[in-house]
Design an enzyme around this catalytic site. Structure first.
Site, PDB file in Angstrom:
ATOM      1  N   GLU A 105      -3.457   2.621   2.743  1.00  0.00           N
ATOM      2  CA  GLU A 105      -2.373   3.003   1.827  1.00  0.00           C
ATOM      3  C   GLU A 105      -1.660   4.239   2.358  1.00  0.00           C
ATOM      4  O   GLU A 105      -2.317   5.233   2.663  1.00  0.00           O
ATOM      5  CB  GLU A 105      -2.904   3.327   0.423  1.00  0.00           C
ATOM      6  CG  GLU A 105      -3.393   2.134  -0.327  1.00  0.00           C
ATOM      7  CD  GLU A 105      -3.809   2.476  -1.741  1.00  0.00           C
ATOM      8  OE1 GLU A 105      -3.303   3.459  -2.310  1.00  0.00           O
ATOM      9  OE2 GLU A 105      -4.671   1.764  -2.278  1.00  0.00           O
TER      10      GLU A 105
ATOM     11  N   GLU B 153     -10.621   3.226  -3.527  1.00  0.00           N
ATOM     12  CA  GLU B 153     -10.717   4.640  -3.921  1.00  0.00           C
ATOM     13  C   GLU B 153     -11.949   4.868  -4.804  1.00  0.00           C
ATOM     14  O   GLU B 153     -11.850   5.326  -5.951  1.00  0.00           O
ATOM     15  CB  GLU B 153      -9.446   5.072  -4.639  1.00  0.00           C
ATOM     16  CG  GLU B 153      -8.222   4.905  -3.759  1.00  0.00           C
ATOM     17  CD  GLU B 153      -6.957   5.459  -4.378  1.00  0.00           C
ATOM     18  OE1 GLU B 153      -6.803   5.407  -5.601  1.00  0.00           O
ATOM     19  OE2 GLU B 153      -6.096   5.941  -3.604  1.00  0.00           O
TER      20      GLU B 153
HETATM   21  C1  BGP Z   1      -3.542   4.571  -5.289  1.00  0.00           C
HETATM   22  C2  BGP Z   1      -3.895   3.133  -5.620  1.00  0.00           C
HETATM   23  C3  BGP Z   1      -2.815   2.159  -5.463  1.00  0.00           C
HETATM   24  C4  BGP Z   1      -1.407   2.724  -5.620  1.00  0.00           C
HETATM   25  C5  BGP Z   1      -1.246   4.120  -5.079  1.00  0.00           C
HETATM   26  C6  BGP Z   1       0.090   4.730  -5.387  1.00  0.00           C
HETATM   27  O1  BGP Z   1      -4.306   5.350  -6.128  1.00  0.00           O
HETATM   28  O2  BGP Z   1      -4.974   2.705  -4.789  1.00  0.00           O
HETATM   29  O3  BGP Z   1      -3.105   1.148  -6.390  1.00  0.00           O
HETATM   30  O4  BGP Z   1      -0.983   2.611  -6.901  1.00  0.00           O
HETATM   31  O5  BGP Z   1      -2.246   4.951  -5.547  1.00  0.00           O
HETATM   32  O6  BGP Z   1       0.016   5.375  -6.611  1.00  0.00           O
HETATM   33  P1  BGP Z   1       1.080   5.096  -7.758  1.00  0.00           P
HETATM   34  O7  BGP Z   1       1.187   3.618  -7.868  1.00  0.00           O
HETATM   35  O8  BGP Z   1       0.511   5.742  -8.949  1.00  0.00           O
HETATM   36  O9  BGP Z   1       2.371   5.725  -7.297  1.00  0.00           O
END
Ligand code: BGP
Length: 470
Positions: A363, A172
């Site tokens: 993701e 990201e």
């Molecule tokens: C994205 C990241 C991941 C993961 C995901 C889910 O920003 O790349 O690392 O964490 O978000 O978000 P969260 O864990 O805050 O629910």
């Protein structure tokens, strides 16, 4: 219905080192910025690691990875995405020589994957830069960090060139503008950073991304290297042209990063933005030449969509590191992320129409406060039909994009095993097919339990998508 997923579709799951490994100071690992962020983005960083920081232990993946990878293999994973914790390899970030114990750990981890025919998909930087870089250089504000990152990449490309054929540069990469400390190890507080400083740090990361892309092509000719973008999918709240224009402009905040990686240069609108806002970045002709090293594919995260509006008087909600207006046609998760499977098809289509590169969804998933219950076999499980519904609906939209002719390389659902959340540093925001017995107060046995979605996903992979409910 006949599945439209290609026979070589890379089904799998994704995690990040700092959210699962634990062993935060073991075998020579240096501190990362995550070790001083006990509340993720919800609270201030601490001077030193504190016991309430769940990431110090994570789910103890560092010691339990063999059990976890066997479970991934039982689901039939073709690919497993994780990151290499930079501070396991170069504890201070600027060390001359790498930490052999750190290198040995990832050797063993990748061997375990390959033992089951699972391809590692490795993120070089996933929100876990060495804390020492922040303390000594203010992280990515300092151009020297580019060379430290290149040294890290060269070391792991050389070490794992026969084991890892899929690489991502920065997780990201657009998020540095949103979370400079977590993403860029920038200690200077956001409000004290000038726009020129912040965009210069962004520029240094973009140069580093292109530089290691070049390095990967040279050192591992048969590997593929991609960028990774936080997929912020934005709709106009109303058909009012004001809302449409505001959405068009907001979209550029995401797509400019894909543009630079796919086209090898800054888009004209971003250069104009710098001019109009008196933003001066430290860009050289050599930087411009390096940026021309473009990626082989574009990967991205997708969880939800949001709305944008020119008017202020509408209800707001959040998403993955992004804020927007509530879409009245969509439901939200407990954390307010709006569930929009069609938005995934929309994003795949837009990215492919714009850049014409293969795509990889690295993701996608549903964070939910799962409840462990008694299973028929006398064990424990989670009846996560809501997660099955979410994933099924999103995969059906991926299939429609594939059916439209869009080359999608694979799908690694986020948090294939319960891990610590990035934004909130909670365990209770669970994403996994596998429940991990650990709670926000640090209690729990760390035992693993298969959720209902475990066997659902195993069948989806076994049938290459045939078993999806359309
Ligand atoms: C994205 C990241 C991941 C993961 C995901 C889910 O920003 O790349 O690392 O964490 O978000 O978000 P969260 O864990 O805050 O629910």
């Amino acid at each position: 219905m006949q599945s439209k997923f290609p026979k070589n579709f890379l089904w799998g799951g994704a995690v990040a080192a700092n959210q699962c490994e634990g062993a935060f100071d073991e075998d020579g690992k240096g501190l990362s910025v995550q070790d001083v962020l006990p509340r993720g983005l919800r609270g201030a960083r601490t001077e030193a690691p504190t016991p309430d920081n769940l990431k110090l232990v994570g789910i103890d993946f560092y010691h339990r990875y063999k059990e976890d990878i066997r479970l991934f293999a039982e689901m039939g994973f073709k690919v497993f995405r994780t990151s290499i914790a930079w501070s396991r390899i170069f504890p201070n970030g600027d060390d001359e020589a790498p930490n052999e114990a750190g290198l040995a750990f990832y050797d063993s981890l990748f061997d375990e994957c390959l033992k089951y025919g699972i391809q590692p998909l490795v993120t070089l930087s996933h929100y876990e830069p060495p804390l020492a870089l922040a303390q000594k250089y203010d992280g990515w504000l300092d151009r020297r960090t580019i060379s430290f990152f290149e040294r890290f990449a060269r070391t792991v490309f050389t070490r794992y060139k026969d084991k890892v054929k899929y690489w991502l540069t920065f997780n990201e990469i657009n998020a540095i503008l949103k979370a400079p400390f977590m993403c860029g190890a920038i200690q200077t507080d956001r409000e004290r950073l000038t726009e020129s400083q912040l965009y210069t740090a962004m520029h240094y990361q973009l140069v580093a991304s292109a530089a290691v892309t070049k390095l990967c092509h040279e050192l591992i000719p048969d590997a593929m290297v991609g960028c990774m973008i936080l997929g912020v999918t934005v709709y106009p709240l109303t058909p009012s042209p004001d809302d449409v224009i505001k959405t068009m402009l907001r979209d550029r905040e995401t797509y400019q990063f894909a543009h630079i990686h796919a086209r090898g240069e800054y888009p004209s609108y971003l250069l104009r933005y710098f001019e109009k806002n008196d933003i001066h970045i430290d860009i050289t002709d050599e930087d411009r030449a390096i940026l021309k090293n473009t990626v082989d594919f574009i990967s991205f995260s997708y969880y939800s969509s949001i709305c944008e509006s020119a008017s202020e008087n509408a209800a707001m909600t959040g998403g993955n590191l992004s804020k927007g207006f509530i879409n009245p046609y969509l439901k939200s998760t407990e954390w307010g992320w709006q569930i929009d499977p069609q938005g995934l098809r929309y994003t795949l289509t837009k990215l492919y129409d714009l850049y014409g590169l293969p795509l990889f969804i690295v993701e996608n998933g549903l964070g939910a406060d799962d409840v462990l219950t008694d299973a028929e076999d006398g064990g424990k499980t989670v009846d996560d039909d809501y997660r099955i519904d979410y994933l099924n609906a999103h995969l059906v939209e991926v299939e429609k994009a594939i059916d439209d002719g869009i080359p999608v390389l694979g799908y690694t659902s986020w948090g294939c095993i319960d891990i610590v959340s990035a934004s909130t540093a909670e365990m209770r925001k669970r994403y996994g097919y596998i429940y991990v017995d650990r709670n926000d107060d640090g209690s729990g046995s760390l035992r693993r339990y298969k959720k209902k979605s475990f066997s659902w996903y195993r069948e989806v992979i076994r049938t290459n998508g045939e078993s999806l409910e359309r």
